[in-house]
Every structure is written in structure tokens, then in C-alpha cells.
Enzyme design. Sequence first.
Site, PDB file in Angstrom:
ATOM      1  N   ILE A   1       0.890  -1.268   0.225  1.00 18.36           N
ATOM      2  CA  ILE A   1      -0.383  -0.199  -0.147  1.00 18.36           C
ATOM      3  C   ILE A   1       0.915   1.047   0.133  1.00 18.36           C
ATOM      4  O   ILE A   1       1.993   1.360   0.486  1.00 18.36           O
ATOM      5  CB  ILE A   1      -0.979   0.063   1.312  1.00 18.36           C
ATOM      6  CG1 ILE A   1      -1.617  -0.911   1.342  1.00 18.36           C
ATOM      7  CG2 ILE A   1      -2.083   1.545   1.487  1.00 18.36           C
ATOM      8  CD1 ILE A   1      -3.145  -1.177   2.283  1.00 18.36           C
TER       9      ILE A   1
ATOM     10  N   ASN B   1      -4.001  -0.016 -12.155  1.00 21.90           N
ATOM     11  CA  ASN B   1      -3.124  -1.280 -10.962  1.00 21.90           C
ATOM     12  C   ASN B   1      -4.618  -2.546 -12.218  1.00 21.90           C
ATOM     13  O   ASN B   1      -5.452  -1.784 -12.340  1.00 21.90           O
ATOM     14  CB  ASN B   1      -3.553  -1.397 -10.318  1.00 21.90           C
ATOM     15  CG  ASN B   1      -3.664  -3.010  -8.945  1.00 21.90           C
ATOM     16  OD1 ASN B   1      -3.229  -3.006  -9.009  1.00 21.90           O
ATOM     17  ND2 ASN B   1      -4.935  -2.492  -7.980  1.00 21.90           N
TER      18      ASN B   1
ATOM     19  N   HIS C   1      -6.802  -5.634 -10.838  1.00 20.09           N
ATOM     20  CA  HIS C   1      -7.702  -6.410  -9.503  1.00 20.09           C
ATOM     21  C   HIS C   1      -8.680  -7.702  -9.741  1.00 20.09           C
ATOM     22  O   HIS C   1      -9.160  -7.559 -10.963  1.00 20.09           O
ATOM     23  CB  HIS C   1      -8.017  -5.287  -8.506  1.00 20.09           C
ATOM     24  CG  HIS C   1      -8.667  -6.589  -6.957  1.00 20.09           C
ATOM     25  ND1 HIS C   1      -7.870  -6.411  -5.837  1.00 20.09           N
ATOM     26  CD2 HIS C   1     -10.064  -6.352  -6.840  1.00 20.09           C
ATOM     27  CE1 HIS C   1      -8.425  -6.762  -5.059  1.00 20.09           C
ATOM     28  NE2 HIS C   1      -9.991  -6.901  -5.540  1.00 20.09           N
TER      29      HIS C   1
HETATM   30  C1  GRF Z   1      -3.225 -11.173 -10.403  1.00 24.85           C
HETATM   31  O1  GRF Z   1      -4.065 -11.895  -9.886  1.00 24.85           O
HETATM   32  C2  GRF Z   1      -3.384  -9.802 -10.128  1.00 24.85           C
HETATM   33  O2  GRF Z   1      -4.965  -9.779 -10.869  1.00 24.85           O
HETATM   34  C3  GRF Z   1      -4.149  -9.650  -8.523  1.00 24.85           C
HETATM   35  O3  GRF Z   1      -2.257 -10.358  -8.399  1.00 24.85           O
HETATM   36  C4  GRF Z   1      -2.581 -11.572  -9.263  1.00 24.85           C
HETATM   37  C5  GRF Z   1      -0.569 -11.110  -9.598  1.00 24.85           C
HETATM   38  O4  GRF Z   1      -0.510 -12.010 -10.427  1.00 24.85           O
HETATM   39  N1  GRF Z   1      -3.004  -8.283  -8.284  1.00 24.85           N
HETATM   40  P1  GRF Z   1       0.880 -11.963 -11.491  1.00 24.85           P
HETATM   41  O5  GRF Z   1       2.159 -12.017 -10.296  1.00 24.85           O
HETATM   42  O6  GRF Z   1       0.652 -10.818 -12.479  1.00 24.85           O
HETATM   43  O7  GRF Z   1       1.153 -13.505 -12.004  1.00 24.85           O
END
Ligand code: GRF
Length: 197
Positions: free
Chosen positions: A94, A109, A111
Site C-alpha cells: 500500500i 492496477n 485487481h
Molecule cells: C493477479 O491476479 C492480479 O490481478 C493480482 O495479483 C495477481 C498477480 O499475479 N493483483 P501475477 O504476479 O501478475 O502473475
Amino acid sequence: MTRKRVAILISGRGSNMRSLIDAAKDPNYPAEIVGVFSNRVDAAGLDFARAEGIATAARSHKDFESREAFDAAIDATLEEWRVDIVCLAGFMRIFSDGFARKWTGRMLNIHPSLLPRYKGLRPHQQALDAGDTVHGCTVHWVTPALDDGPAVLQAEVPILPGDTAETLAARVLVEEHRIYPEALALVATGRARLEDA
Ligand code: GRF
């Protein structure tokens, strides 16, 4: 076309980072990936970025006395790389208010939920627990509040009988890899702007 200079911030696997790096290999893609920063020195994604010849920086937040001091180190790295846009990709930190405010409008980002539903941790389990039939992912602008900025793009997937958090996460991840490069292209070309969101 001047390509926007993009840094990706990761903490682990880096599969979304990889989808952005792969998209940016197309000379017509409006952004280039100029650096990857990790707050974990052992993040698997760093090896991939290095193998692609991309600059990397890895600094553990544990070596800093405050959130502000760590964020200042990130900021210094981004300035050194002359970054236009920051993409968080599984970055598990954060930000301090000052850092988030400085990069607001230039930071994205991804999510794995249909925001504003299920902010924070374990969003797949949250969707299953709620009995939802649809789940998905969101690329959104980063603002000082966690997982709170307006969406640039979203994608939906069905929740199927027998799904676990793992099977659902895998289905969502396919969509994450599709929409993050699309969303970055929209932002890099100015077709998506925080002021208009
Ligand atoms: C993904 O699901 C992303 O949406 C979330 O954390 C995970 C990261 O996966 N924030 P990666 O490191 O991109 O494989």
C-alpha cells in the site's frame, strides 16, 4: 509515434507483467516497458524481465524505516527511468499518500474482481462466499484509497458449479492477461484519462 515509457511494479510471479512485456514487443504498441521494480528480491517475475533485457530494480520494503522512505526509493527509480506511466501487477504494497497522489492519473492496477466489489485480499473466495454467478477483473486508476480508483476496463467470467478459489482465479487470469495490455494502450494513447473516468 512516441511510445510512453512504462514501469511495472511486481511482488511475485509476474504473469501480468509478462503480458504487458509481450504486448509491448509490437512496434505499433503505444508503450514500451522501460523497467520492472519489485519489493521482493526473489520475485520470479524479475528473472523473466532480466531475460528480456529490461532494467530491473529490487528493494525490500523491510530495509526501510518507513513507508514514506520506501516509496521515495521507488519514486527515485521511476524518475531515473523517466517513467510516464506506472503499472502495478501483483504489487502487494500500500502506498503512502504522497506517492499515490504524485502518480495519480499516471498509475494503473489490475485487481481480480469486478470492482467496486471485493477490494483487498482473497477476492475470488469473497465472490464464491457471496454466491455470485459472475466474477472478473478490473484495470483501474490508482488513487490513494486501496482498490478504489475508477475502472479503465473490466472483463467478466462465469462462476461455474464446483469452482474453487483456484479454478476461478485461473479463469479470471486469462482475462487479466487480455485486458491489461488493452487498458494500457488506451491510457498511453490518451483515449482513457482519469479526468474523464
Ligand atoms: C493477479 O491476479 C492480479 O490481478 C493480482 O495479483 C495477481 C498477480 O499475479 N493483483 P501475477 O504476479 O501478475 O502473475
